[in-house]
Design a protein around this motif. Structure first.
Motif, PDB file in Angstrom:
ATOM      1  N   CYS A 128       8.943  17.287 -42.878  1.00  0.00           N
ATOM      2  CA  CYS A 128       9.047  15.848 -43.089  1.00  0.00           C
ATOM      3  C   CYS A 128       8.212  15.067 -42.084  1.00  0.00           C
ATOM      4  O   CYS A 128       7.623  14.032 -42.429  1.00  0.00           O
ATOM      5  CB  CYS A 128      10.511  15.420 -43.032  1.00  0.00           C
ATOM      6  SG  CYS A 128      11.439  15.841 -44.539  1.00  0.00           S
ATOM      7  N   SER A 131       4.678  15.363 -43.401  1.00  0.00           N
ATOM      8  CA  SER A 131       4.488  14.531 -44.582  1.00  0.00           C
ATOM      9  C   SER A 131       4.301  13.066 -44.196  1.00  0.00           C
ATOM     10  O   SER A 131       3.533  12.341 -44.832  1.00  0.00           O
ATOM     11  CB  SER A 131       5.691  14.659 -45.525  1.00  0.00           C
ATOM     12  OG  SER A 131       5.811  15.979 -46.005  1.00  0.00           O
ATOM     13  N   GLN A 132       4.990  12.638 -43.145  1.00  0.00           N
ATOM     14  CA  GLN A 132       4.933  11.234 -42.752  1.00  0.00           C
ATOM     15  C   GLN A 132       3.628  10.874 -42.052  1.00  0.00           C
ATOM     16  O   GLN A 132       3.143   9.747 -42.157  1.00  0.00           O
ATOM     17  CB  GLN A 132       6.126  10.916 -41.844  1.00  0.00           C
ATOM     18  CG  GLN A 132       6.434   9.436 -41.673  1.00  0.00           C
ATOM     19  CD  GLN A 132       5.920   8.904 -40.357  1.00  0.00           C
ATOM     20  OE1 GLN A 132       6.105   9.511 -39.312  1.00  0.00           O
ATOM     21  NE2 GLN A 132       5.267   7.755 -40.396  1.00  0.00           N
ATOM     22  N   THR A 182      14.594   9.673 -44.128  1.00  0.00           N
ATOM     23  CA  THR A 182      14.588   9.468 -45.577  1.00  0.00           C
ATOM     24  C   THR A 182      14.053  10.697 -46.293  1.00  0.00           C
ATOM     25  O   THR A 182      14.599  11.139 -47.319  1.00  0.00           O
ATOM     26  CB  THR A 182      13.744   8.238 -45.949  1.00  0.00           C
ATOM     27  OG1 THR A 182      14.321   7.080 -45.347  1.00  0.00           O
ATOM     28  CG2 THR A 182      13.680   8.050 -47.455  1.00  0.00           C
ATOM     29  N   CYS A 183      12.991  11.277 -45.758  1.00  0.00           N
ATOM     30  CA  CYS A 183      12.429  12.501 -46.328  1.00  0.00           C
ATOM     31  C   CYS A 183      13.453  13.617 -46.312  1.00  0.00           C
ATOM     32  O   CYS A 183      13.627  14.336 -47.310  1.00  0.00           O
ATOM     33  CB  CYS A 183      11.171  12.896 -45.555  1.00  0.00           C
ATOM     34  SG  CYS A 183      10.522  14.539 -45.966  1.00  0.00           S
ATOM     35  N   ARG A 184      14.170  13.781 -45.224  1.00  0.00           N
ATOM     36  CA  ARG A 184      15.177  14.836 -45.120  1.00  0.00           C
ATOM     37  C   ARG A 184      16.262  14.667 -46.170  1.00  0.00           C
ATOM     38  O   ARG A 184      16.723  15.638 -46.774  1.00  0.00           O
ATOM     39  CB  ARG A 184      15.786  14.859 -43.722  1.00  0.00           C
ATOM     40  CG  ARG A 184      14.833  15.293 -42.626  1.00  0.00           C
ATOM     41  CD  ARG A 184      15.501  15.206 -41.259  1.00  0.00           C
ATOM     42  NE  ARG A 184      16.621  16.125 -41.169  1.00  0.00           N
ATOM     43  CZ  ARG A 184      17.856  15.773 -40.773  1.00  0.00           C
ATOM     44  NH1 ARG A 184      18.126  14.518 -40.448  1.00  0.00           N
ATOM     45  NH2 ARG A 184      18.801  16.675 -40.711  1.00  0.00           N
ATOM     46  N   ARG A 187      14.215  14.826 -49.894  1.00  0.00           N
ATOM     47  CA  ARG A 187      13.373  15.974 -50.230  1.00  0.00           C
ATOM     48  C   ARG A 187      13.835  17.271 -49.584  1.00  0.00           C
ATOM     49  O   ARG A 187      13.210  18.309 -49.771  1.00  0.00           O
ATOM     50  CB  ARG A 187      11.921  15.687 -49.816  1.00  0.00           C
ATOM     51  CG  ARG A 187      11.274  14.511 -50.521  1.00  0.00           C
ATOM     52  CD  ARG A 187       9.830  14.348 -50.091  1.00  0.00           C
ATOM     53  NE  ARG A 187       9.094  15.586 -50.257  1.00  0.00           N
ATOM     54  CZ  ARG A 187       8.132  16.016 -49.419  1.00  0.00           C
ATOM     55  NH1 ARG A 187       7.796  15.312 -48.359  1.00  0.00           N
ATOM     56  NH2 ARG A 187       7.508  17.160 -49.650  1.00  0.00           N
TER      57      ARG A 187
END
Length: 245
Positions: A128, A131-132, A182-184, A187
């Motif tokens: 994550c 990705s960010q 938020t990704c965690r 996703r």
């Protein structure tokens, strides 16, 4: 070509048979005198795409080095792994300067959760974070990556938890903790599912723990492996053998 029993094609490496390992096979090194203590930040970082000829899924994964580097180094790691930390601090900086930054090879970071209960959540944090920042500030990933390893104590795995990884994330410049959280949440399950195929590929290559490496010549299909925290010299020799095979 099979040089000293160390180089093979993918099919033979997966199938087993001869010991296909460079140097002394499994190696765990202690700290070397004169180590700089500086973590490695690649000159060039890119996100992988597609599945390689070795059947490793690189899609969206952090890769140090040029896209067209002839040698792939698949690096299976775990943020809770003490020998991975040794590789990161004792070997990776020199390997990076001499081979990744020069275009000889590229190194793909692949999670292999195997040390403790928090190994898989830690892998999700790493993915994550990447990705960010992948498009805007890829160096931030490598700074976070090194900071996560730096949190390891001398022994034990109970140090790793959400609070610790959140603190590392918040303290790493260029990384937005709220975006990573938020990704965690959104996703995390998908990221966990995508870990498994590459772990299975490592295991089929007879890599049963971390750190584990497969070196793969994308042009010739030659491949070999290293298991453990090998010194830089073993990587240099392995890259040379795979390149000439």
């Amino acid at each position: 070509m099979d040089e000293e029993g160390n180089i093979t094609r993918r099919r033979a490496l997966i199938a087993g048979g001869a010991v296909l390992a460079f140097g002394s096979g499994v190696a765990y090194i202690g700290s070397r005198s004169g180590a700089s203590g500086q973590h490695y930040v690649p000159d060039t970082t890119h996100a992988g795409s597609g599945t390689t000829g070795f059947d490793v899924d690189l899609d969206g994964r952090p890769i140090a080095g040029e896209r067209d580097a002839p040698i792939d180094i698949y690096y299976w790691t775990d943020y809770l792994c003490p020998f991975c930390k040794q590789f990161e601090t004792e070997t990776l900086p020199e390997l990076g300067r001499e081979h990744l930054d020069t275009g000889d090879a590229r190194l793909a970071v692949l999670p292999y959760p195997n040390i403790g209960e928090y190994s898989t959540p830690a892998a999700v944090w790493g993915r994550c974070v990447w990705s960010q920042v992948a498009d805007s500030d890829p160096d931030a990933f490598w700074n976070w990556h090194a900071a996560a390893f730096a949190e390891q104590p001398e022994s034990g795995t109970d140090w790793a938890d959400d609070e610790m990884f959140a603190a590392v994330t918040e303290q790493t410049a260029g990384v937005d903790l709220s975006a990573v959280e938020t990704c965690r949440e959104e996703r995390g399950a998908t990221i966990r599912e995508r870990i498994e195929p590459n772990v299975a590929m490592a295991q089929e290559s007879r890599i049963q723990g971390t750190p584990g490496f497969v070196l793969y010549n994308r042009d010739s299909g030659a491949a070999g492996k290293l298991v453990g925290a090998h010194p830089y010299e073993n990587f240099a020799d392995a890259i040379d053998q795979v390149r000439r095979a």
